[in-house]
Design an enzyme around this catalytic site. Sequence first.
Site, PDB file in Angstrom:
ATOM      1  N   TYR A 145      -4.713 -51.172  16.523  1.00  0.00           N
ATOM      2  CA  TYR A 145      -4.454 -51.679  15.171  1.00  0.00           C
ATOM      3  C   TYR A 145      -2.966 -51.953  14.997  1.00  0.00           C
ATOM      4  CZ  TYR A 145      -3.815 -52.035  10.195  1.00  0.00           C
ATOM      5  OH  TYR A 145      -3.444 -52.494   8.969  1.00  0.00           O
ATOM      6  N   LEU A 161       4.551 -46.635   6.277  1.00  0.00           N
ATOM      7  CA  LEU A 161       5.759 -46.501   7.089  1.00  0.00           C
ATOM      8  C   LEU A 161       5.762 -47.587   8.154  1.00  0.00           C
ATOM      9  CD1 LEU A 161       5.701 -42.640   7.714  1.00  0.00           C
ATOM     10  CD2 LEU A 161       7.374 -43.868   6.322  1.00  0.00           C
ATOM     11  N   GLU A 196       9.950 -34.940  11.027  1.00  0.00           N
ATOM     12  CA  GLU A 196       8.761 -34.089  10.859  1.00  0.00           C
ATOM     13  C   GLU A 196       7.629 -34.719  11.645  1.00  0.00           C
ATOM     14  OE1 GLU A 196       8.298 -33.505   6.334  1.00  0.00           O
ATOM     15  OE2 GLU A 196       8.692 -35.616   6.641  1.00  0.00           O
ATOM     16  N   LYS A 233       4.207 -36.409  12.375  1.00  0.00           N
ATOM     17  CA  LYS A 233       3.374 -37.272  11.542  1.00  0.00           C
ATOM     18  C   LYS A 233       1.940 -36.767  11.669  1.00  0.00           C
ATOM     19  CE  LYS A 233       2.585 -42.149  10.505  1.00  0.00           C
ATOM     20  NZ  LYS A 233       1.130 -42.176  10.417  1.00  0.00           N
ATOM     21  N   ASP A 273      -2.023 -36.414  11.171  1.00  0.00           N
ATOM     22  CA  ASP A 273      -3.095 -37.399  11.068  1.00  0.00           C
ATOM     23  C   ASP A 273      -4.111 -36.900  10.048  1.00  0.00           C
ATOM     24  OD1 ASP A 273      -4.109 -39.788  11.667  1.00  0.00           O
ATOM     25  OD2 ASP A 273      -4.894 -39.247  13.641  1.00  0.00           O
ATOM     26  N   GLU A 333       0.287 -34.672   3.020  1.00  0.00           N
ATOM     27  CA  GLU A 333      -0.863 -35.037   3.836  1.00  0.00           C
ATOM     28  C   GLU A 333      -1.898 -33.917   3.794  1.00  0.00           C
ATOM     29  OE1 GLU A 333      -0.445 -38.020   5.062  1.00  0.00           O
ATOM     30  OE2 GLU A 333      -1.741 -38.281   6.816  1.00  0.00           O
ATOM     31  N   TYR A 377       5.478 -33.747   1.908  1.00  0.00           N
ATOM     32  CA  TYR A 377       6.619 -34.434   2.519  1.00  0.00           C
ATOM     33  C   TYR A 377       7.347 -35.353   1.545  1.00  0.00           C
ATOM     34  CZ  TYR A 377       2.791 -37.782   3.368  1.00  0.00           C
ATOM     35  OH  TYR A 377       1.700 -38.597   3.251  1.00  0.00           O
ATOM     36  N   LYS A 387       5.587 -43.610  16.942  1.00  0.00           N
ATOM     37  CA  LYS A 387       4.191 -43.354  17.327  1.00  0.00           C
ATOM     38  C   LYS A 387       4.084 -42.916  18.785  1.00  0.00           C
ATOM     39  CE  LYS A 387       1.421 -44.447  13.845  1.00  0.00           C
ATOM     40  NZ  LYS A 387       0.414 -45.412  14.101  1.00  0.00           N
ATOM     41  N   CYS A 436     -37.391 -32.018  30.725  1.00  0.00           N
ATOM     42  CA  CYS A 436     -36.170 -31.270  31.018  1.00  0.00           C
ATOM     43  C   CYS A 436     -35.804 -31.490  32.489  1.00  0.00           C
ATOM     44  CB  CYS A 436     -36.412 -29.788  30.741  1.00  0.00           C
ATOM     45  SG  CYS A 436     -35.109 -28.727  31.377  1.00  0.00           S
ATOM     46  N   CYS A 489     -36.320 -28.017  34.533  1.00  0.00           N
ATOM     47  CA  CYS A 489     -37.601 -27.363  34.812  1.00  0.00           C
ATOM     48  C   CYS A 489     -38.813 -28.266  34.641  1.00  0.00           C
ATOM     49  CB  CYS A 489     -37.739 -26.119  33.937  1.00  0.00           C
ATOM     50  SG  CYS A 489     -38.168 -26.479  32.232  1.00  0.00           S
ATOM     51  N   CYS A 521     -35.416 -28.571  25.578  1.00  0.00           N
ATOM     52  CA  CYS A 521     -36.432 -28.244  26.564  1.00  0.00           C
ATOM     53  C   CYS A 521     -37.354 -27.211  25.930  1.00  0.00           C
ATOM     54  CB  CYS A 521     -35.767 -27.667  27.812  1.00  0.00           C
ATOM     55  SG  CYS A 521     -36.923 -26.751  28.853  1.00  0.00           S
ATOM     56  N   CYS A 567     -37.636 -22.129  31.920  1.00  0.00           N
ATOM     57  CA  CYS A 567     -36.539 -22.979  32.385  1.00  0.00           C
ATOM     58  C   CYS A 567     -35.396 -22.162  32.991  1.00  0.00           C
ATOM     59  CB  CYS A 567     -36.019 -23.788  31.195  1.00  0.00           C
ATOM     60  SG  CYS A 567     -34.724 -24.927  31.624  1.00  0.00           S
TER      61      CYS A 567
HETATM   62  S1  IVH Z   1       6.240 -40.276   4.412  1.00  0.00           S
HETATM   63  C1  IVH Z   1       7.327 -43.549   1.661  1.00  0.00           C
HETATM   64  N1  IVH Z   1       5.917 -38.236   6.042  1.00  0.00           N
HETATM   65  O1  IVH Z   1       1.699 -41.575   7.456  1.00  0.00           O
HETATM   66  C2  IVH Z   1       6.985 -42.519   2.663  1.00  0.00           C
HETATM   67  N2  IVH Z   1       4.165 -39.807   5.836  1.00  0.00           N
HETATM   68  O2  IVH Z   1       1.947 -44.377   8.119  1.00  0.00           O
HETATM   69  C3  IVH Z   1       5.541 -42.489   2.989  1.00  0.00           C
HETATM   70  N3  IVH Z   1       2.182 -39.281   7.162  1.00  0.00           N
HETATM   71  O3  IVH Z   1       0.735 -42.778   4.317  1.00  0.00           O
HETATM   72  C4  IVH Z   1       5.037 -41.396   3.754  1.00  0.00           C
HETATM   73  N4  IVH Z   1       2.934 -37.421   8.025  1.00  0.00           N
HETATM   74  O4  IVH Z   1      -0.313 -40.606   5.195  1.00  0.00           O
HETATM   75  C5  IVH Z   1       5.374 -39.360   5.527  1.00  0.00           C
HETATM   76  N5  IVH Z   1       5.728 -36.382   7.414  1.00  0.00           N
HETATM   77  C6  IVH Z   1       5.199 -37.489   6.898  1.00  0.00           C
HETATM   78  C7  IVH Z   1       3.902 -37.919   7.236  1.00  0.00           C
HETATM   79  C8  IVH Z   1       3.422 -39.101   6.678  1.00  0.00           C
HETATM   80  C9  IVH Z   1       1.913 -38.247   7.959  1.00  0.00           C
HETATM   81  C10 IVH Z   1       1.256 -40.392   6.888  1.00  0.00           C
HETATM   82  C11 IVH Z   1       1.071 -40.690   5.424  1.00  0.00           C
HETATM   83  C12 IVH Z   1       1.505 -42.107   5.251  1.00  0.00           C
HETATM   84  C13 IVH Z   1       1.330 -42.640   6.639  1.00  0.00           C
HETATM   85  C14 IVH Z   1       2.202 -43.845   6.872  1.00  0.00           C
END
Ligand code: IVH
Length: 664
Positions: free
Chosen positions: A32, A79, A110, A112, A114, A170, A222, A310, A404, A407, A422, A428
């Site tokens: 993506y 971001l 920090e 990131k 998920d 998050e 954050y 990333k 299975c 057996c 099974c 078995c």
């Molecule tokens: S800052 C304006 N800090 O990443 C600042 N985002 O790709 C916006 N995310 O929508 C977000 N960890 O869901 C920030 N330490 C972090 C983050 C973080 C995960 C996610 C968040 C954001 C997405 C952007």
Amino acid sequence: MTPEYQNLIQQVEYHNRRYYELDDPEISDAEYDGLFQSLLAYENEHPDEKVDYSPTQRVGGRVLSSFSEIQHVQPMLSLDNAFNEEEMRAFVERLQTRLKVTDFPVLVAEPKLDGLAISLRYEQGVLVYGATRGNGTVGEDVTHNIKTIRDIPLRLEFDDVPEVLEVRGEVFMPLAGFEALNQTREAQGEKLFANPRNAAAGSLRQLDSKVAAQRPLQMFCYGVGDVSISLGERYSDVLAQLAKWGFKTQPEMASLQSQKALNEYIQALQAKRETLPYEIDGIVFKLDSLQGQKEAGFTARAPRWAMAYKFPAQEVTTVLEAIDIQVGRTGALTPVARLAPVQVGGVIVSNATLHNRDEIEKKDVRVGDTVVVRRAGDVIPEVVRVVLGKRPEESVPYEFPEQCPVCGSDAVKDADKTVIRCSGGLFCDAQKWFSISHFVSKKGLDIQGLGEKVIKQLIDVGLVQHVNDLFTLKYDDLIQLDRMGEKSAQNLLNSVEKAKNTTFSRFIYALGIPEVGEVTAKTLAQAYGTAEALMNSNLDELVALPDIGEVVAQHVLNFLSEPHNQTIIEKLLSAGVRWEQVEPVEVSEDSPIAGKVMVITGKFSELSRTDIKARLEASGAKVTGSVSKKTDVVIAGVDAGSKLTKAQDLGVEIWDEQKLNEFI
Ligand code: IVH
């Protein structure tokens, strides 16, 4: 508009929808990001073609209709992404130019996470709502679910809390919780979550907050949105203030003063990634100075003062060479993909789970296919989907075995689940260990002296294959085993002999029929009395018994109709396993509730539900979990919900706490 541009926009729009709205992405984050970068690049090269509705101008998906909408006072942005150290260096240089400085601008880093971006609004220190990001301008109101997350304070009892405070962060599901959740779902035959992010999103998108309450969600904060006072001069001050008010922030946070420190942080976190208890997909770098942030400003999509670095993809493609079926110790057939070995996130992967028959059918996975394999933290690698464009012409749909593979007994689908099992539990080889330990356990035939190690040895040296072999063990054989003295050998033979004289309900329990526990075994024993009668039962008869539904009945029938099991049951009986014909009835017939089916619901002031259940059972009642036509009495405490309503609908007798106390 050129077809190339139009196509890029349409693709990004489509995948935005899959990701944000449907929680069901079709392509990996890495793919993506690649697509989005192409669109950005195209627009940079052809600025005069750029249209207002391009997804680069917006932040994400649209709002679902099932929740009420919340307009963000300040938009929730996304971001920009960087994929290597050069791109990070370029980001820092752009910042320096904008800020007109030559020194390295102090950055906060920090992980990131998920998960899902959430905005929490507090007014006068009280949480008024929690909203998802939605399209960045309008999100969904998920306050009811947010309130179930323990990391999130419901009110802030501090003198210095501003009148208005929006906290952003998050919401995510830690890996251990995610794995446990999927395990439960797998056991219950429910659809598995593809990854912790989808599990977190799925939990917050529940209309019923009880579901979210049971999900192990957490939140790391954050940043802030709308705030009525200044919280400091630096981003790090803001986070320190939030932490003081009880919000959780990223424990891996660091302040960086040089490009070297930045690169080292990337290396260190990448190495640590596998050991973190939650999934991260990169690192977010932010300018620490809030004044600097203001000067740098925003693009339509993202702040210019922040950058997401990333990590390389956790998803790769490879060829699926074969599908093997593994049989678990309780008989579940699990398909495993054998893959052409491939590196995923730094580890070589050659096997991946395909979960179950339904998943194979749904994804239409075939031998010879090129498949996308995903690895996340400690999660077992899994086949995410097929790359259809690379499917060999001669490929045929995969046929899940009907027997299975260990057996040869019939493999049957659990009535209410996706699991194929099974049915030869007693026979078995794959289920040997489970079957024998269950058979001899305390609630089963209660054969003492048959601990885990002894059973394992008996199986390994070939003395015991199936449970009936326990009754033909000889002193001379036993004495050969490791650490088996004369006395213990004799004791073991004695307890085997003693165990022959059992009750029918223990015998039924000991067989290890799926879903048949102590209570069901008792019901069956009382209803049938002999093995022969039980083996001749049918579905209608079984479901007419108290506490036995169709699912359990089906398990009983599958198990008892399997010829391999029948042979072993016959062997057990001819080895001398026996019981009194009539099951002893422990409760005197004159208890007014003997044999009554009762359901307890709601809260009680004097006794816990467990205590009430124990007392009723001691008086001969059967306490069950759900109200049906078979229910005799519903005991309803305070706040009794749907069970009470159902009882009223069905005209079932209802007792309140007072009536219960009188009875007790
Ligand atoms: S800052 C304006 N800090 O990443 C600042 N985002 O790709 C916006 N995310 O929508 C977000 N960890 O869901 C920030 N330490 C972090 C983050 C973080 C995960 C996610 C968040 C954001 C997405 C952007």
